[in-house]
Design a protein around this motif. Structure first.
Motif, PDB file in Angstrom:
ATOM      1  N   HIS A  56       0.866  -1.180   0.000  1.00  0.00           N
ATOM      2  CA  HIS A  56       0.000   0.000   0.000  1.00  0.00           C
ATOM      3  C   HIS A  56       0.899   1.224   0.000  1.00  0.00           C
ATOM      4  N   TRP A  57       0.860   1.968  -1.096  1.00  0.00           N
ATOM      5  CA  TRP A  57       1.679   3.177  -1.218  1.00  0.00           C
ATOM      6  C   TRP A  57       0.835   4.364  -0.802  1.00  0.00           C
ATOM      7  N   ILE A  58       1.309   5.129   0.207  1.00  0.00           N
ATOM      8  CA  ILE A  58       0.625   6.341   0.660  1.00  0.00           C
ATOM      9  C   ILE A  58       1.619   7.489   0.570  1.00  0.00           C
ATOM     10  N   GLU A  59       1.285   8.469  -0.244  1.00  0.00           N
ATOM     11  CA  GLU A  59       2.185   9.586  -0.522  1.00  0.00           C
ATOM     12  C   GLU A  59       3.542   9.049  -0.993  1.00  0.00           C
ATOM     13  N   THR A  60       4.609   9.244  -0.221  1.00  0.00           N
ATOM     14  CA  THR A  60       5.933   8.786  -0.646  1.00  0.00           C
ATOM     15  C   THR A  60       6.408   7.571   0.152  1.00  0.00           C
ATOM     16  N   GLU A  61       5.503   6.933   0.901  1.00  0.00           N
ATOM     17  CA  GLU A  61       5.860   5.761   1.692  1.00  0.00           C
ATOM     18  C   GLU A  61       5.199   4.508   1.136  1.00  0.00           C
ATOM     19  N   ASN A  62       5.971   3.433   1.084  1.00  0.00           N
ATOM     20  CA  ASN A  62       5.475   2.167   0.572  1.00  0.00           C
ATOM     21  C   ASN A  62       5.395   1.163   1.730  1.00  0.00           C
ATOM     22  N   PHE A  63       4.166   0.755   2.103  1.00  0.00           N
ATOM     23  CA  PHE A  63       3.966  -0.154   3.226  1.00  0.00           C
ATOM     24  C   PHE A  63       3.690  -1.567   2.730  1.00  0.00           C
ATOM     25  N   GLN A  64       4.391  -2.533   3.303  1.00  0.00           N
ATOM     26  CA  GLN A  64       4.036  -3.925   3.054  1.00  0.00           C
ATOM     27  C   GLN A  64       2.942  -4.307   4.043  1.00  0.00           C
ATOM     28  N   LEU A  65       1.872  -4.928   3.538  1.00  0.00           N
ATOM     29  CA  LEU A  65       0.738  -5.250   4.391  1.00  0.00           C
ATOM     30  C   LEU A  65       1.160  -6.165   5.535  1.00  0.00           C
ATOM     31  N   GLN A  66       0.698  -5.816   6.734  1.00  0.00           N
ATOM     32  CA  GLN A  66       0.895  -6.645   7.927  1.00  0.00           C
ATOM     33  C   GLN A  66      -0.475  -6.840   8.551  1.00  0.00           C
ATOM     34  N   THR A  67      -1.165  -7.849   8.094  1.00  0.00           N
ATOM     35  CA  THR A  67      -2.551  -8.051   8.539  1.00  0.00           C
ATOM     36  C   THR A  67      -2.609  -8.634   9.951  1.00  0.00           C
ATOM     37  N   PRO A  68      -3.704  -8.274  10.694  1.00  0.00           N
ATOM     38  CA  PRO A  68      -4.734  -7.307  10.309  1.00  0.00           C
ATOM     39  C   PRO A  68      -4.188  -5.881  10.293  1.00  0.00           C
ATOM     40  N   ASP A  69      -4.424  -5.189   9.192  1.00  0.00           N
ATOM     41  CA  ASP A  69      -3.842  -3.880   8.941  1.00  0.00           C
ATOM     42  C   ASP A  69      -4.946  -2.822   8.910  1.00  0.00           C
ATOM     43  N   PHE A  70      -4.649  -1.628   9.437  1.00  0.00           N
ATOM     44  CA  PHE A  70      -5.642  -0.552   9.502  1.00  0.00           C
ATOM     45  C   PHE A  70      -5.034   0.730   8.954  1.00  0.00           C
ATOM     46  N   PHE A  72      -5.958   5.021   7.979  1.00  0.00           N
ATOM     47  CA  PHE A  72      -6.851   6.181   8.080  1.00  0.00           C
ATOM     48  C   PHE A  72      -6.350   7.222   7.099  1.00  0.00           C
ATOM     49  N   LEU A  73      -7.086   7.419   5.997  1.00  0.00           N
ATOM     50  CA  LEU A  73      -6.701   8.363   4.960  1.00  0.00           C
ATOM     51  C   LEU A  73      -7.564   9.610   5.046  1.00  0.00           C
ATOM     52  N   LYS A  74      -6.919  10.748   4.936  1.00  0.00           N
ATOM     53  CA  LYS A  74      -7.617  12.027   5.020  1.00  0.00           C
ATOM     54  C   LYS A  74      -7.901  12.568   3.623  1.00  0.00           C
ATOM     55  N   PRO A  75      -8.841  13.499   3.495  1.00  0.00           N
ATOM     56  CA  PRO A  75      -9.146  14.055   2.177  1.00  0.00           C
ATOM     57  C   PRO A  75      -7.897  14.584   1.485  1.00  0.00           C
ATOM     58  N   GLY A  76      -7.730  14.208   0.224  1.00  0.00           N
ATOM     59  CA  GLY A  76      -6.609  14.713  -0.563  1.00  0.00           C
ATOM     60  C   GLY A  76      -5.346  13.890  -0.513  1.00  0.00           C
ATOM     61  N   GLN A  77      -5.277  12.861   0.350  1.00  0.00           N
ATOM     62  CA  GLN A  77      -4.069  12.040   0.405  1.00  0.00           C
ATOM     63  C   GLN A  77      -3.998  11.115  -0.806  1.00  0.00           C
ATOM     64  N   LEU A  78      -2.784  10.956  -1.333  1.00  0.00           N
ATOM     65  CA  LEU A  78      -2.568  10.082  -2.482  1.00  0.00           C
ATOM     66  C   LEU A  78      -2.240   8.671  -2.006  1.00  0.00           C
ATOM     67  N   HIS A  79      -2.791   7.677  -2.722  1.00  0.00           N
ATOM     68  CA  HIS A  79      -2.435   6.292  -2.397  1.00  0.00           C
ATOM     69  C   HIS A  79      -2.764   5.373  -3.563  1.00  0.00           C
ATOM     70  N   PHE A  80      -2.203   4.173  -3.525  1.00  0.00           N
ATOM     71  CA  PHE A  80      -2.634   3.105  -4.426  1.00  0.00           C
ATOM     72  C   PHE A  80      -2.199   1.763  -3.852  1.00  0.00           C
ATOM     73  N   TRP A  81      -2.822   0.690  -4.367  1.00  0.00           N
ATOM     74  CA  TRP A  81      -2.598  -0.665  -3.855  1.00  0.00           C
ATOM     75  C   TRP A  81      -1.927  -1.543  -4.904  1.00  0.00           C
ATOM     76  N   GLN A  82      -1.176  -2.536  -4.427  1.00  0.00           N
ATOM     77  CA  GLN A  82      -0.736  -3.634  -5.280  1.00  0.00           C
ATOM     78  C   GLN A  82      -0.846  -4.915  -4.459  1.00  0.00           C
ATOM     79  N   PHE A  83      -1.940  -5.630  -4.651  1.00  0.00           N
ATOM     80  CA  PHE A  83      -2.168  -6.860  -3.906  1.00  0.00           C
ATOM     81  C   PHE A  83      -1.509  -8.041  -4.615  1.00  0.00           C
ATOM     82  N   THR A  84      -0.970  -8.954  -3.802  1.00  0.00           N
ATOM     83  CA  THR A  84      -0.400 -10.190  -4.341  1.00  0.00           C
ATOM     84  C   THR A  84      -1.161 -11.408  -3.838  1.00  0.00           C
ATOM     85  N   ALA A  85      -2.153 -11.191  -3.000  1.00  0.00           N
ATOM     86  CA  ALA A  85      -3.072 -12.230  -2.533  1.00  0.00           C
ATOM     87  C   ALA A  85      -4.425 -11.565  -2.324  1.00  0.00           C
TER      88      ALA A  85
END
Length: 280
Positions: A56-70, A72-85
């Motif tokens: 999960h990429w949020i702004e300039t940080e790339n997070f590897q999912l660590q489930t259960p994962d939570f 909180f995105l605010k209005p205007g924040q940039l993000h995108f997903w790349q799921f492998t499962a």
């Protein structure tokens, strides 16, 4: 993870809520996909992923999912997903207008107190997933009590977040002027550069605005403006194919050379060097 350049002239803004819609919740679609970098227009997003793998990429940080994962995105924040499962979880969206500023002031205060919090990884609290499920059930089977029930669950959820991450919260002092400024800062497109421009929109003086921001955040309004300009620059450098001249123009800099100097002053590297670290 290798980041792939997205061939786009600008970063898209999505709005998954209809014009009159203030709240929505759904389960994650059970598909493996990669989304394009985008921002959300005018609403908060609470995301709970119970199962799944990927990034999960949020702004300039790339997070590897660590489930259960939570998240909180605010209005205007940039993000995108790349799921492998295949992901399992929930996405909840709501506009500030969903919360009554008089009757539910506590919820608004809780949101403000979350400060810069974006993520709680590996949040092993069984009741959190159940809260999302109960909210989904109330949303899908509405009755006269559904909205009150949903807002009650939101209070519980935000209270649990506060208990879990109290050290990440700000001091909680209310400062409406600073809060309105920070909200306005993420909505201006193109960005204004001068404190005086924002002060005029907020019907106050630059001195009052700087003082309010310094009191609440420890930073002046000018520092917040510069940080937002750098954030927007990084978004466009990483997630569009625009050249440096185009990005400078998009962000309302007088010329590209000044933009390059501004970027280097605040990051320690030129826009080309910053892009090169990701794409070589």
């Amino acid at each position: 993870m290798q980041l792939v350049m997205i061939p786009a002239s600008s970063i898209s803004t999505k709005n998954k809520l209809e014009s009159q819609e203030l709240f929505k919740i759904s389960r994650f679609k059970p598909v493996i996909k990669k989304t394009k970098p985008h921002k959300h227009a005018g609403y908060f997003e609470l995301i709970f992923i119970a199962e799944g793998e990927g990034f999960h990429w949020i702004e300039t940080e790339n997070f590897q999912l660590q489930t259960p994962d939570f998240y909180f995105l605010k209005p205007g924040q940039l993000h995108f997903w790349q799921f492998t499962a295949i992901p399992k979880g929930y996405v909840m969206m709501f506009k500030e207008g969903f919360i009554d500023a008089v009757k539910e002031v506590k919820i608004l205060q809780q949101i403000q107190q979350m400060g810069e919090l974006t993520r709680i990884p590996a949040w092993k609290d069984a009741i959190v997933g159940q809260i999302f499920e109960d909210i989904l059930r109330a949303y899908q089977h509405p009755d006269q009590y559904s909205e009150d029930l949903i807002k009650g669950y939101l209070r519980v959820l935000f209270s649990k977040i506060a208990n879990h991450t109290s050290e990440s919260f700000n001091n909680g002092r209310e400062n409406p002027l600073c809060d309105r400024f920070l909200g306005l800062l993420t909505q201006q497109n193109p960005l204004l550069h001068r404190v005086g421009d924002y002060a005029a929109l907020l019907q106050t003086s630059p001195q009052n605005l700087n003082q309010a921001c310094k009191k609440k955040t420890g930073k002046t309004a000018s520092e917040h403006i510069n940080a937002q300009l750098i954030l927007e620059a990084k978004r466009n450098i990483l997630h569009t194919d625009q050249n440096i001249n185009q990005i400078a123009d998009l962000l309302q800099f007088n010329d590209a050379s000044y933009f390059v100097k501004f970027f280097k002053k605040h990051t320690g590297e030129t826009p080309h060097q910053f892009r090169g670290r990701y794409f070589g």
